[in-house]
Write an enzyme that holds these catalytic residues in place. Structure first.
Site, PDB file in Angstrom:
ATOM      1  N   LEU A   1      23.117  24.315   0.760  1.00  0.00           N
ATOM      2  CA  LEU A   1      23.144  24.460   2.177  1.00  0.00           C
ATOM      3  C   LEU A   1      23.103  25.861   2.632  1.00  0.00           C
ATOM      4  O   LEU A   1      23.372  26.749   1.650  1.00  0.00           O
ATOM      5  CB  LEU A   1      24.766  23.898   2.383  1.00  0.00           C
ATOM      6  CG  LEU A   1      25.179  22.398   2.073  1.00  0.00           C
ATOM      7  CD1 LEU A   1      26.682  22.576   2.086  1.00  0.00           C
ATOM      8  CD2 LEU A   1      24.313  21.709   2.993  1.00  0.00           C
ATOM      9  N   ASP A   2      22.617  25.929   3.679  1.00  0.00           N
ATOM     10  CA  ASP A   2      22.280  27.355   4.162  1.00  0.00           C
ATOM     11  C   ASP A   2      23.729  28.141   4.332  1.00  0.00           C
ATOM     12  O   ASP A   2      24.720  27.605   4.523  1.00  0.00           O
ATOM     13  CB  ASP A   2      21.125  27.399   5.249  1.00  0.00           C
ATOM     14  CG  ASP A   2      21.731  27.032   6.540  1.00  0.00           C
ATOM     15  OD1 ASP A   2      22.900  27.255   6.810  1.00  0.00           O
ATOM     16  OD2 ASP A   2      21.167  26.199   7.143  1.00  0.00           O
ATOM     17  N   TYR A   3      23.537  29.417   4.504  1.00  0.00           N
ATOM     18  CA  TYR A   3      24.475  30.317   4.623  1.00  0.00           C
ATOM     19  C   TYR A   3      25.515  30.026   5.525  1.00  0.00           C
ATOM     20  O   TYR A   3      26.669  30.034   5.424  1.00  0.00           O
ATOM     21  CB  TYR A   3      23.937  31.773   5.194  1.00  0.00           C
ATOM     22  CG  TYR A   3      25.067  32.786   5.102  1.00  0.00           C
ATOM     23  CD1 TYR A   3      25.699  33.361   3.876  1.00  0.00           C
ATOM     24  CD2 TYR A   3      25.459  33.278   6.221  1.00  0.00           C
ATOM     25  CE1 TYR A   3      26.662  34.316   3.887  1.00  0.00           C
ATOM     26  CE2 TYR A   3      26.265  34.520   6.012  1.00  0.00           C
ATOM     27  CZ  TYR A   3      26.851  35.171   5.393  1.00  0.00           C
ATOM     28  OH  TYR A   3      27.865  35.918   5.003  1.00  0.00           O
TER      29      TYR A   3
END
Length: 283
Positions: A147-149
């Site tokens: 999952l991105d930042y």
């Protein structure tokens, strides 16, 4: 523990269910993927060393192939040169000179990844990672996908590299579901067109089942289900449709949901539930 709820009653939630408890089909668009058919049992004969090491939780197959190229893996003292080496077990195998422990039983955990954390072991810029947020006392775990930042919600973690690979492969057909809070003008008809897939800047995204849940002015919540999970797929697709995503939550991955988890909380999947789920996965 009750999960922290987004503003305006927009907390993550599981799939819609009818009064008799059965999962309802989504509104509009294509049907949700029905999931893969049961796969045959695993072979018991010799297997590629990359697969065995992944199963033991050393690293992913791709990372193991890179480690072999770097000369970090040996068999009975001799450095291996190919990940195609066939073995029945890991006796005599070392990684960086250390014997490999026999694989432990596969374990799977649900983790509510908070926003503003990296799905990585460390960050040169000093930003927080998922391992900074996980409680102590857990076994060595690898994230299933990323999952991105800024994206929050369900992140699966496992000690089994082969299970990680199975869950990540698009061909396995595991459905990921997200809820996005976005600003802009969108119609259900435009979202239903995503069922046919879409190409953006030369990147082809497969079928997405998207439903407009609610709207307040030009702000809305959209639920999206997909099976590929390419890098920033949901954000890129919604941006292409003129929507500005202000919050993105993954609510489920296959049958596992973020329900009952607060940000930063972790819960192990029961072994029987994991066993039954693995029987449905394609090889």
């Amino acid at each position: 523990m009750t999960p922290q709820r987004p503003s305006r009653g927009s907390a993550p939630r599981p799939s819609r269910r009818s009064r008799d408890g059965a999962t309802e089909r989504p509104r509009g668009g294509a049907d949700r993927p029905r999931g893969p058919k049961p796969a045959p049992a695993r072979d018991d004969g010799p297997q590629r060393i990359a697969k065995l090491l992944a199963r033991a939780g050393v690293a992913s197959r791709r990372e193991i192939e890179r480690m072999i190229e770097e000369g970090r893996i040996a068999l009975n003292g001799e450095k291996l040169t190919t990940p195609a080496t066939l073995l029945t077990d890991l006796s005599g195998v070392t990684v960086d000179g250390k014997p490999v422990r026999p694989p432990a039983a596969a374990r799977l955990y649900r983790f509510y990844k908070p926003p503003r954390t990296l799905t990585a072991a460390n960050d040169p810029k000093g930003r927080a990672t998922i391992y900074d947020r996980l409680p102590s006392g857990l076994p060595r775990l690898m994230p299933v996908g990323r999952l991105d930042y800024n994206t929050e919600g369900l992140l699966l973690l496992t000690n089994d590299g082969e299970l990680k690979r199975q869950l990540e492969l698009p061909s396995t057909g595991v459905v990921r579901t997200y809820r996005a809070r976005a600003f802009g003008d969108i119609t259900q008809e435009a979202l239903e067109d995503l069922a046919e897939g879409i190409t953006i800047d030369g990147v082809r995204y497969g079928s997405i089942d998207a439903n407009l849940e609610r709207r307040t002015g030009r702000n809305c919540w959209i639920e999206l289900s997909l099976t590929e999970g390419k890098n920033r797929e949901v954000r890129n697709v919604l941006a292409h449709l003129g929507m500005q995503v202000s919050r993105l939550i993954r609510t489920s991955y296959g049958p596992f949901t973020v329900e009952d988890l607060a940000p930063g909380a972790v819960s192990e999947v029961q072994r029987e539930a994991l066993f039954q789920f693995r029987r449905t996965l394609k090889k």
